[in-house]
Scaffold this active site. Structure first.
Site, PDB file in Angstrom:
ATOM      1  N   HIS A 167      -3.462 -14.466  32.279  1.00  0.00           N
ATOM      2  CA  HIS A 167      -3.057 -15.748  32.837  1.00  0.00           C
ATOM      3  C   HIS A 167      -3.789 -16.681  32.324  1.00  0.00           C
ATOM      4  CE1 HIS A 167      -1.094 -18.388  36.209  1.00  0.00           C
ATOM      5  NE2 HIS A 167      -2.169 -18.782  35.724  1.00  0.00           N
ATOM      6  N   GLU A 168      -5.078 -16.824  32.693  1.00  0.00           N
ATOM      7  CA  GLU A 168      -6.152 -17.736  32.276  1.00  0.00           C
ATOM      8  C   GLU A 168      -6.459 -18.021  30.911  1.00  0.00           C
ATOM      9  OE1 GLU A 168      -6.988 -19.702  34.715  1.00  0.00           O
ATOM     10  OE2 GLU A 168      -6.607 -18.231  36.507  1.00  0.00           O
TER      11      GLU A 168
ATOM     12  N   HIS B  54      -3.687 -20.362  29.477  1.00  0.00           N
ATOM     13  CA  HIS B  54      -3.957 -21.664  29.573  1.00  0.00           C
ATOM     14  C   HIS B  54      -4.991 -22.043  28.342  1.00  0.00           C
ATOM     15  CE1 HIS B  54      -1.912 -22.388  33.267  1.00  0.00           C
ATOM     16  NE2 HIS B  54      -2.923 -21.373  34.051  1.00  0.00           N
TER      17      HIS B  54
HETATM   18 ZN   LIG Z   1      -2.831 -20.863  36.145  1.00  0.00          ZN
END
Ligand SMILES: [Zn+2]
Length: 240
Positions: free
Chosen positions: A78-79, A82
């Site tokens: 998830h990170e 980004h």
């Molecule tokens: Zn996030």
């Protein structure tokens, strides 16, 4: 799960170094180790034996450990989503640090347009939803004669990734949802300052509500759930 933090470019970041990929360091904050042990323990000694009785203790602990590692790998992905989106937009990313409630992406500058801000923020929850779908699919495809714990672990991972995506979409800065909201407001009004102010106000209201609901839960007898909400609310107040 607070996402993007603007820091100076520093070759040395705080916490425990894990690995480096695409020029981005993955690190663990020291608080993470405590949370990791807590999650392994609550899965192996609480959730799994309670929901699926009748297996050996070693089975619960092995499943708990593998599931927890997969959960944290999901947060890392998830990170990284980004970070990769930021890099695509020309923003330098030095490191990702996983800590108590999720992760922080250390970027060297802020997004220059609402469109960039929006894409960097929204890609995280979308990635979590995709992971939820993936684990759900794996759970369906596991052969029938496999160990039942494989399906149980996949179902659990599908569920936590779904919750992770939805939690991050809450319109509370600095969560992804708060950033999405801020980007949309910035886009609409053309003013980042005004968008910042509105999203901060909404965030404050939201965190006060969380702490209040947490307090009500404790009074009504749900101590753990209440403390959890209050600590999330406190964490958001500190970081926003
Ligand atoms: Zn996030």
């Amino acid at each position: 799960m607070a996402e993007v933090e603007i820091t100076e470019w520093r070759p040395r970041q705080p916490g425990f170094y894990l690995f480096q990929i695409f020029g981005i360091q993955a690190r663990l904050d020291w608080s993470w180790f405590l949370v990791f042990l807590l999650v392994v323990w609550s899965l192996s000694a609480g959730y799994l034996p309670h929901e699926y009785p009748g297996y050996e203790r070693l089975t619960y602990w092995t499943t708990g450990l593998i599931t927890t590692i997969s959960f944290f790998v999901s947060i890392l992905i998830h990170e990284f989503s980004h970070a990769m989106m930021a890099i695509r937009s020309g923003i330098k990313v030095s490191a990702i640090t996983l800590f108590v409630f999720g992760g922080v992406v250390h970027m060297t500058q802020d997004a220059k347009s609402p469109r960039t801000e929006l894409s960097i923020a929204i890609v995280g929850p979308l990635t979590s939803f995709a992971l939820a779908g993936l684990f759900g699919m794996i759970s369906q495809m596991v052969p029938e004669d496999s160990h039942p714990m494989i399906t149980i672990a996949c179902d659990y991972l599908a569920w936590v990734n779904l919750v992770l995506g939805m939690f991050n979409l809450m319109p509370v800065y600095p969560l992804d949802g708060g950033r999405v909201f801020r980007a949309l407001w910035w886009w609409k009004t053309g003013s980042l300052v005004r968008a910042m102010r509105v999203s901060t106000d909404i965030g404050k209201g939201f965190t006060v509500a969380l702490i209040f609901i947490g307090g009500l839960q404790i009074v009504s007898g749900s101590l753990i759930g209440g403390l959890w909400l209050i600590s999330i609310g406190m964490y958001m107040r500190i970081t926003s």
